[in-house]
Design an enzyme around this catalytic site. Structure first.
Site, PDB file in Angstrom:
ATOM      1  N   ASP A 454       4.913  -6.593   5.407  1.00 54.21           N
ATOM      2  CA  ASP A 454       4.953  -8.035   5.697  1.00 54.21           C
ATOM      3  C   ASP A 454       3.568  -8.554   6.180  1.00 54.21           C
ATOM      4  O   ASP A 454       2.892  -8.059   7.166  1.00 54.21           O
ATOM      5  CB  ASP A 454       5.989  -8.190   7.013  1.00 54.21           C
ATOM      6  CG  ASP A 454       6.261  -9.681   7.490  1.00 54.21           C
ATOM      7  OD1 ASP A 454       5.328 -10.389   6.931  1.00 54.21           O
ATOM      8  OD2 ASP A 454       7.215  -9.951   8.011  1.00 54.21           O
ATOM      9  N   HIS A 455       3.079  -9.366   5.379  1.00 62.70           N
ATOM     10  CA  HIS A 455       1.692  -9.737   5.563  1.00 62.70           C
ATOM     11  C   HIS A 455       1.235 -10.637   6.863  1.00 62.70           C
ATOM     12  O   HIS A 455       0.166 -10.862   7.252  1.00 62.70           O
ATOM     13  CB  HIS A 455       0.955 -10.225   4.362  1.00 62.70           C
ATOM     14  CG  HIS A 455      -0.449 -10.161   3.993  1.00 62.70           C
ATOM     15  ND1 HIS A 455      -1.116  -9.265   4.991  1.00 62.70           N
ATOM     16  CD2 HIS A 455      -1.277 -10.259   3.121  1.00 62.70           C
ATOM     17  CE1 HIS A 455      -2.475  -9.283   4.280  1.00 62.70           C
ATOM     18  NE2 HIS A 455      -2.291  -9.840   3.258  1.00 62.70           N
TER      19      HIS A 455
END
Length: 484
Positions: A454-455
């Site tokens: 998850d950036h």
């Protein structure tokens, strides 16, 4: 509470997970008339997360099973009644809920409730209103009941019978029920007409009681024949045999499978994850020859006796060590409070393919387990999943996941995050390939790892470090000792 209410106890579908709204009854272990005891398992249900066995909280005799196997029931709905005092003699049990007595109908018909296939009231508790016989028709009541069972209404009789002497210009469709103005057709026929773009009001029915059949719709969809020259002699032409529509031919070769339970929950979760968490996926190819040799050695180690040793075990341990070196990746995103929640524990999820669909149970506090403990936990997790006995608690609270696509011969993939987790590692197939080792090209055991994260909470540097450390451990597994 009346004496009857105290005697006949109702057991409702419980919420066996975290906020679940429905469950499918997979199997009944009891029948009406069976004696049951408090705590006895009476049925198995499948929720959106797992299959769960339900115990009955009463002693007595089963009076009624409200729903059959394969029925999806809302949480809070009565599924079984128990006579807790069968020796008291006959007594009238509480009636089923009024809403369960209404027959299922096609969405949009006034006064009738729309339900999905596999949902609704049980046959044993369904009551239908009696229909008055049609004047002048010997079997009018029977036709009315049969028609309602088939899912359509019976038209009211015409006010005036058609005179036998009145010439007809062609087939005339029977009048639709008063107040509805709708042609008579079963729901599947209506859908077919909609798919083919046919207005049912223009279709001439050929079924009993003026019902439009599938053949009628196909006939209406068939292209009209080209006008021919007038015949020179008075002979009635042969009836035209319409060719089936292409859509109908394709539909006959298709199978439709209802999406529910685990598969429905998985589909919803994956769509939600894919379009809420910005995914980034990185790849690395690594020489795992030494790891594969260690797997064989561990299989002979007395400390590993009784547990299964395979490459996935060492991949899991390597991933856990990499997370320990970079704990910032073990986190979740709190959308409501706009916070990053870092976890001091690692609940390691393992994606497992089961007959009911993909599930992701997790090993609690996996980062604190020794290698033999982790092997035992993995073996128990896989066995429970294959038996369909994974509980909702076993699938809640995961922080990171591993998916072993290599067992299918796949090199790797771009895995989608399990909702609420920060990262997922895909472990690809281990294959013998030419590899430069100590300055020479040699055949080595090679695999490809892919890490999606998850950036929002894991930047490229952090994700790259975790993936690189996992690969480095698998390349030289002695780092399990030096880096732990």
């Amino acid at each position: 509470m009346t004496a009857t209410d105290q005697r006949f106890r109702e057991f409702k579908m419980p919420d066996v997970g975290e906020g679940l709204t429905e469950a499918e009854i997979l199997k009944w272990y009891v029948a009406e008339g069976d004696t049951v005891a408090d705590g006895q398992v009476v049925c198995e249900v499948e929720t959106a997360k797992a299959a769960v066995e339900l115990p009955i909280p009463y002693d007595g005799v089963v009076h009624q099973l409200r729903f059959g196997e394969g029925t999806t029931v809302d949480v809070g709905t009565v599924i079984i009644t128990v006579d807790t005092d069968p020796g008291a003699g006959p007594a009238e049990a509480p009636a089923a809920a009024p809403e369960a007595a209404e027959p299922a109908a096609e969405d949009g018909e006034e006064g009738r409730k729309a339900v999905l296939v596999g949902y609704g009231a049980a046959p044993s508790s369904t009551k239908r209103r009696a229909r008055k016989a049609q004047p002048g028709t010997a079997n009018g009541a029977q036709a009315a009941v049969q028609a309602e069972l088939n899912g359509y209404a019976v038209p009211e009789p015409a006010a005036e019978p058609v005179s036998r002497e009145t010439p007809a210009a062609g087939p005339v469709a029977p009048a639709a029920p008063a107040g509805t103005g709708r042609p008579l057709a079963k729901p599947p026929v209506r859908k077919l007409a909609k798919d083919l773009g046919i207005d049912l009001a223009t279709v001439v029915p050929s079924g009993p009681d003026g019902i439009i059949t599938r053949e009628d719709v196909h006939a209406a969809a068939a292209p009209a024949p080209a006008p021919a020259a007038a015949p020179e002699y008075d002979v009635e032409p042969a009836p035209h045999e319409p060719a089936p529509a292409p859509e109908a031919v394709a539909a006959a070769r298709e199978t439709r499978i209802p999406v529910k339970g685990v598969r429905k929950a998985t589909a919803q979760a994956m769509v939600s994850s894919a379009f809420t968490a910005p995914h980034v996926t990185e790849f690395i190819t690594v020489d795992v020859t030494r790891t594969m040799k260690l797997v064989q050695e561990l299989k002979q180690d007395p400390d590993m006796a009784g547990v299964r040793v395979n490459p996935l075990l060492l991949v899991a341990k390597a991933f856990l060590v990499a997370i320990k070196r970079h704990p910032e990746i073990n986190a979740s995103w709190d959308e409501e409070n706009q916070e990053i929640v870092r976890k001091d524990y690692v609940n390691l999820g393992i994606a497992a393919a089961t007959p009911r669909g993909l599930i992701v149970p997790n090993i609690k506090d996996a980062g604190a387990q020794t290698l033999p403990q982790l092997a035992a936990s993995l073996g128990e997790l896989v066995a429970t999943a294959r038996e369909g006995k994974t509980s909702p608690a076993d699938m809640a609270g995961g922080t990171v996941t591993i998916t072993n696509v290599g067992v299918f011969g796949v090199d790797t993939g771009t895995p989608i995050l399990n909702p609420g987790e920060s990262a997922i590692l895909a472990f690809g197939a281990v294959k013998e390939q030419p590899w430069v080792h100590k300055g020479k090209v040699k055949p080595r055991q090679v695999t490809t790892l892919a890490l999606s994260f998850d950036h929002r909470l894991v930047d490229g540097e952090l994700g790259s470090k975790v993936l690189a450390d996992t690969a480095a451990i698998l390349e030289r597994p002695k780092r399990l000792i030096t880096w732990s």
